[in-house]
Write an enzyme that holds these catalytic residues in place. Structure first.
Site, PDB file in Angstrom:
ATOM      1  N   HIS A 189      -9.138  -4.216  -2.125  1.00  0.00           N
ATOM      2  CA  HIS A 189      -8.288  -3.461  -1.044  1.00  0.00           C
ATOM      3  C   HIS A 189      -8.382  -1.524  -0.904  1.00  0.00           C
ATOM      4  CE1 HIS A 189      -3.466  -1.981  -0.227  1.00  0.00           C
ATOM      5  NE2 HIS A 189      -4.355  -1.233  -0.256  1.00  0.00           N
ATOM      6  N   GLU A 190      -8.917  -1.436  -2.195  1.00  0.00           N
ATOM      7  CA  GLU A 190      -8.784   0.166  -2.582  1.00  0.00           C
ATOM      8  C   GLU A 190     -10.276   0.877  -1.650  1.00  0.00           C
ATOM      9  OE1 GLU A 190      -6.420   2.030  -3.089  1.00  0.00           O
ATOM     10  OE2 GLU A 190      -5.571   0.779  -3.822  1.00  0.00           O
TER      11      GLU A 190
ATOM     12  N   HIS B 126     -10.263   1.618   1.896  1.00  0.00           N
ATOM     13  CA  HIS B 126      -9.383   2.982   1.750  1.00  0.00           C
ATOM     14  C   HIS B 126     -11.144   3.973   2.526  1.00  0.00           C
ATOM     15  CE1 HIS B 126      -5.354   3.192   1.975  1.00  0.00           C
ATOM     16  NE2 HIS B 126      -5.187   1.808   0.696  1.00  0.00           N
TER      17      HIS B 126
ATOM     18  N   CYS C  16       0.893  -0.864  -0.346  1.00  0.00           N
ATOM     19  CA  CYS C  16       0.712  -0.306  -0.009  1.00  0.00           C
ATOM     20  C   CYS C  16       0.943   1.658   0.136  1.00  0.00           C
ATOM     21  CB  CYS C  16      -0.754  -0.079   1.601  1.00  0.00           C
ATOM     22  SG  CYS C  16      -1.982   1.499   1.231  1.00  0.00           S
TER      23      CYS C  16
HETATM   24 NI    NI Z   1      -3.543   1.129  -0.470  1.00  0.00          NI
END
Ligand code: NI
Length: 179
Positions: free
Chosen positions: A143-144, A147, A101
């Site tokens: 993953h995104e 966030h 990341c």
């Molecule tokens: Ni990330």
């Protein structure tokens, strides 16, 4: 072209739940998306979420091709601007694989993710996006989108013996500009 600095883990703004975008195709949104794409490419990331540049909105960009030295030998992921996303698992299967990341520079960890997902949302113009994905593509999207909920990948990890410095874990990648 504006390259933004990327917030690093420990920064409280990475832990917020991002607000949905209300208005599409505005100059401000176009500028945000362009800045995110520029910043992602500059950092050689496979994705970037607006909170990583301090913007409290549900906007992510992602995409990867074989030219990305941070993720060589990975399947292609279509370059996508995804706004107000919703991710739904398709089936119970999970997969464990390495992630990095840009907000957690220099490190990689093995993270469990849904193997297959459906993701929906809208593009820059407010047009619907509705896709199914699996494997690396599904991992990048999860993953995104994490966030946007204030979740960084170490918060998903279960086995911290599988967490370490990229240069130690993957010495062959030592020449790669890392994060
Ligand atoms: Ni990330």
């Amino acid at each position: 072209m504006t390259i933004h600095s990327i917030l690093k883990m420990g920064e409280a703004r990475l832990l917020r739940v991002a607000r949905p975008v209300q208005e599409f195709d505005t100059p401000e949104l176009r500028q945000l998306v362009q800045d995110m794409l520029d910043t992602m490419r500059h950092a050689q990331g496979a994705g970037l979420a607006a909170p990583q540049i301090g913007v409290d909105l549900q906007v992510v960009v992602f995409g990867s091709d074989s030219a990305n030295p941070r993720y060589p030998d990975r399947p292609l992921v279509p370059f996508t601007v995804l706004i107000n996303p919703v991710v739904t698992p398709l089936g119970p299967e999970t997969a464990l694989d390495w992630e990095g990341c840009l907000s957690v520079p220099g490190l990689r960890g093995k993270v469990p993710r849904w193997l297959r997902i459906r993701y929906t949302g809208v593009d820059l113009h407010g047009g619907a996006i509705d896709r199914e994905a699996e494997g690396f593509h599904a991992r990048v999207v999860q993953h995104e989108c994490d966030h946007l909920a204030g979740i960084l990948y170490p918060m998903r990890m279960q086995d911290f013996t599988q967490f370490g410095f990229t240069e130690v874990l993957f010495p062959d990648m030592a020449s790669v500009q890392e994060d």
